[in-house]
Motif scaffolding. Sequence first.
Motif, mmCIF file in Angstrom:
data_model
loop_
_atom_site.group_PDB
_atom_site.id
_atom_site.type_symbol
_atom_site.label_atom_id
_atom_site.label_comp_id
_atom_site.label_asym_id
_atom_site.label_seq_id
_atom_site.Cartn_x
_atom_site.Cartn_y
_atom_site.Cartn_z
ATOM 1 N N ILE A 217 7.964 34.827 0.304
ATOM 2 C CA ILE A 217 9.425 34.900 0.385
ATOM 3 C C ILE A 217 9.997 33.588 0.908
ATOM 4 C CG2 ILE A 217 11.348 36.054 1.560
ATOM 5 C CD1 ILE A 217 9.610 38.612 1.554
ATOM 6 N N LEU A 218 9.388 33.056 1.980
ATOM 7 C CA LEU A 218 9.880 31.809 2.567
ATOM 8 C C LEU A 218 9.724 30.643 1.592
ATOM 9 C CD1 LEU A 218 8.564 32.173 6.239
ATOM 10 C CD2 LEU A 218 10.905 32.482 5.400
ATOM 11 N N ALA A 219 8.632 30.633 0.835
ATOM 12 C CA ALA A 219 8.442 29.575 -0.162
ATOM 13 C C ALA A 219 9.508 29.671 -1.247
ATOM 14 C CB ALA A 219 7.047 29.673 -0.773
ATOM 15 N N ALA A 220 9.833 30.910 -1.644
ATOM 16 C CA ALA A 220 10.845 31.104 -2.686
ATOM 17 C C ALA A 220 12.228 30.678 -2.218
ATOM 18 C CB ALA A 220 10.857 32.569 -3.117
ATOM 19 N N LEU A 221 12.476 30.786 -0.924
ATOM 20 C CA LEU A 221 13.773 30.367 -0.394
ATOM 21 C C LEU A 221 14.030 28.881 -0.632
ATOM 22 C CD1 LEU A 221 14.220 32.147 3.083
ATOM 23 C CD2 LEU A 221 15.620 32.429 1.031
ATOM 24 N N ASP A 222 12.961 28.122 -0.678
ATOM 25 C CA ASP A 222 13.092 26.669 -0.871
ATOM 26 C C ASP A 222 13.160 26.284 -2.351
ATOM 27 O OD1 ASP A 222 12.987 26.189 1.901
ATOM 28 O OD2 ASP A 222 10.787 26.294 1.868
ATOM 29 N N ASP A 223 13.098 27.299 -3.216
ATOM 30 C CA ASP A 223 13.140 27.057 -4.658
ATOM 31 C C ASP A 223 14.503 27.494 -5.195
ATOM 32 O OD1 ASP A 223 12.832 26.864 -7.361
ATOM 33 O OD2 ASP A 223 11.170 28.299 -7.508
ATOM 34 N N GLY A 227 16.079 32.767 -7.830
ATOM 35 C CA GLY A 227 16.878 33.911 -8.256
ATOM 36 C C GLY A 227 17.440 34.773 -7.156
ATOM 37 N N PHE A 228 17.423 34.327 -5.917
ATOM 38 C CA PHE A 228 18.030 35.099 -4.839
ATOM 39 C C PHE A 228 19.547 35.171 -5.020
ATOM 40 C CE2 PHE A 228 14.206 33.824 -2.317
ATOM 41 C CZ PHE A 228 13.809 35.096 -1.930
#
Length: 302
Positions: A217-223, A227-228
């Motif tokens: 989740i934290l890695a996706a936040l930086d991407d 799609g958040f």
Amino acid sequence: MLVDAPSLYFRAYFGIPESAAKTTDGQPVNAVRGFLDMLAHLVRTRRPGRMVCAMDHDWRPDWRVALLPSYKAHRVAPEGGEVVPDTLTPQVPMILDMLDALGITVVGASGYEADDVLGTLSVSQPGPVEVVSGDRDLFQLVDDERGVRLLYIGRGVAKLEDCDDAAVRARYGVPAQRYAEFAALRGDPSDGLPGVAGVGEKTAARLVDRYGDIAGILAALDDPASGFAPGLRAKLDAARDYLAVAPKVVRVALDVPLPALSTELPVAPAAPERLIELAEHWNLAGSTRRLVDALATRADAA
């Protein structure tokens, strides 16, 4: 069978009125009586061949508090230690004395909670293993491959829920091995875990299902392409520091140093005369007899 002893005796204490279980001199024994009756029911209905009762030698370990200072902070008494009803405290040694006379193994570990002892035994003891507790955190111990199930007693021992991985998924929408991440996101006020503001069970389950764990989740936040929704991204971003430590707090230890244990459940009391003396002194003859009979009946059936 791995028994979360504090979970059982707290439920016994609050489930049986003090007025219904006292010694001849008026001392409450409601927690002891209820605990013995719960064990009798479990032995009679589940017929375990091995049993260990786990205790809290440290209900709020320093290492968890260092990671998250709010952990169980609301349960700290003004003078230190855990807030426990005055009439429950003296009953815990009674329970330990009864278990010792019965010959049922009890174990705890300095610096660890009963949950951690249960977790360590669940991975070190040969399966099948049934963990008995009303603590939701122990859903994470369920492991179909090793034959580890949780007998969840949130509604009482008579209405226990026999949970495998499918049951955890049906209940929370996540596999048992991801329960710690799910719980960290959702939060748990009873343990002082704030969770992520604005993230409830359904959102937490969707996040775990999509990204696997908190690190994902934290890695996706930086991407930017992850799609958040903007609102959810902001909520998670504001909780980064909490999310970095919360899963470690929720995750049950599986490597607690424990002594060699005798896990065989006795077919008869280890110290019968002592058990009779204790049962008579504390006015627990009925509950003691029911547990002794359950042990004998299980042995006969085996």
